[in-house]
Design an enzyme around this catalytic site. Structure first.
Site, PDB file in Angstrom:
ATOM      1  CD  GLN A 148       4.433 -12.894  -3.857  1.00  0.00           C
ATOM      2  OE1 GLN A 148       3.380 -12.585  -4.634  1.00  0.00           O
ATOM      3  NE2 GLN A 148       5.116 -13.677  -4.307  1.00  0.00           N
ATOM      4  CB  THR A 183      -0.646  -3.745  -0.744  1.00  0.00           C
ATOM      5  OG1 THR A 183       0.940  -3.826  -0.866  1.00  0.00           O
ATOM      6  CG2 THR A 183      -0.819  -3.144   0.503  1.00  0.00           C
ATOM      7  CB  VAL A 223      -2.925   1.049 -13.387  1.00  0.00           C
ATOM      8  CG1 VAL A 223      -2.830   2.493 -13.892  1.00  0.00           C
ATOM      9  CG2 VAL A 223      -4.252   0.975 -12.916  1.00  0.00           C
ATOM     10  CG  ASP A 224       1.383   0.402 -18.984  1.00  0.00           C
ATOM     11  OD1 ASP A 224       2.446   0.084 -18.546  1.00  0.00           O
ATOM     12  OD2 ASP A 224       1.445   0.700 -20.166  1.00  0.00           O
ATOM     13  N   GLY A 231       1.129   3.650  -2.149  1.00  0.00           N
ATOM     14  CA  GLY A 231       1.179   3.167  -0.948  1.00  0.00           C
ATOM     15  C   GLY A 231       1.123   3.800   0.518  1.00  0.00           C
ATOM     16  CG  ASP A 232       3.409   7.105   1.097  1.00  0.00           C
ATOM     17  OD1 ASP A 232       3.884   6.211   1.924  1.00  0.00           O
ATOM     18  OD2 ASP A 232       3.815   7.510   0.352  1.00  0.00           O
TER      19      ASP A 232
END
Length: 309
Positions: A148, A183, A223-224, A231-232
């Site tokens: 974002q 994403t 997920v903590d 990202g890749d």
């Protein structure tokens, strides 16, 4: 799966230990039948989330030299180019030159770009990369995967509603890319605060020449833990699944997000098992369980469904 000869030039980081950049992208793409030619933009001992790291950085000139070698042998023919995290403007500009040259040789080449600028309101690359991404990189990209913050930065428009997000994706389409996936976002999820919202938009030219846009929304479980290389992996999997479903962003995203879910779940349960009860896993324990996820990468069980907007 039908025989395919699909070649990807992936210009990303390399680490000796662990999974980030090319280490995150190459194996999954190869498993899915792609030929991957890697140029390592850095070579580090490990990712920079560890307490120590050592290594070398490839300069724009060195990138050019490697590309020249490929070109002299007349093997500079690619179906895809994939790029991620870069810290240097001249390196990024050289990437753009290479993409433009490869596109002249193959007008159908698809450039998949993760425009890594920052997250949660702060930049983690030098400020001067922003105009290069905005004015040079995004216009030659075909598929982009900003979060974002990056989408807002590239368009100059804030996202506080789903309608804003759609407008931002439309603005990004106008800048060049036909496929945009945001994403992660801060939009409220319909499934509650344990989920985050991702959005996608794809412009398709119909056989009769008219354009239509498919827009989708996904609710992704949070997920903590801090993962590196996700990202890749995401950009690589979106490349692969849009290749197989070029006009069906819904399916491509369901496959991509499901792969991510399986890899992350396997990683987090391994990390917690290694760390022991009540202890936070170390960066080494949180390295993606990539090889162990081979079957999920090849044929992911669909565990996340997209909603068409």
């Amino acid at each position: 799966m039908h025989e395919m000869e699909c070649r990807v030039l992936s210009i990303q980081s390399h680490v000796v230990r662990g999974y980030v950049g090319n280490k995150s992208a190459s194996f999954p793409l190869q498993v899915l039948g792609f030929e991957v030619d890697s140029i390592n933009s850095v070579q580090f001992s490990n990712h920079t989330g560890y307490s120590h790291w050592k290594g070398q950085v490839l300069t724009a000139d060195e990138l050019h030299v490697l590309y020249e070698g490929i070109k002299l042998n007349n093997v500079n023919h690619y179906d895809y180019v994939l790029t991620g995290y870069t810290r240097d403007t001249s390196f990024l500009e050289m990437v753009v030159d290479i993409v433009q040259e490869l596109k002249r040789a193959n007008p159908n080449l698809v450039y998949v770009c993760d425009p890594v600028l920052g997250d949660h309101g702060s930049m983690y690359v030098p400020q001067n990369l922003h105009p290069v991404y905005k004015n040079k990189v995004v216009p030659v990209a075909d598929i982009i995967t900003p979060n974002q913050f990056e989408a807002e930065l590239l368009t100059g428009k804030n996202i506080s509603t789903e309608k804003d997000a759609v407008e931002v994706m439309d603005l990004l389409h106008q800048m060049g890319p036909d496929t945009v996936v945001i994403t992660s976002s801060d939009l409220p999820s319909r499934l509650g605060d344990r989920f985050l919202v991702s959005l996608g938009s794809q412009r398709i030219v119909m056989p009769d020449g008219t354009r239509k846009t498919q827009r989708i929304r996904m609710e992704v479980p949070k997920v903590d833990a801090v993962f590196v290389g996700t990202g890749d992996l995401f950009a690589a999997m979106l490349l692969a699944w849009t290749h197989h479903y070029p006009t069906d962003l819904k399916t491509a995203c369901e496959k991509t997000f499901s792969v991510m879910h399986h890899v992350i779940q396997r990683t987090i349960s391994y990390a917690h098992k290694m760390a022991g009860p009540g202890r936070r896993p170390t960066p080494a324990q949180l390295e993606l369980r990539m090889v162990q996820s081979k079957a999920d990468i090849e044929d992911p069980a669909i565990v996340l469904e997209a909603t068409v907007l």
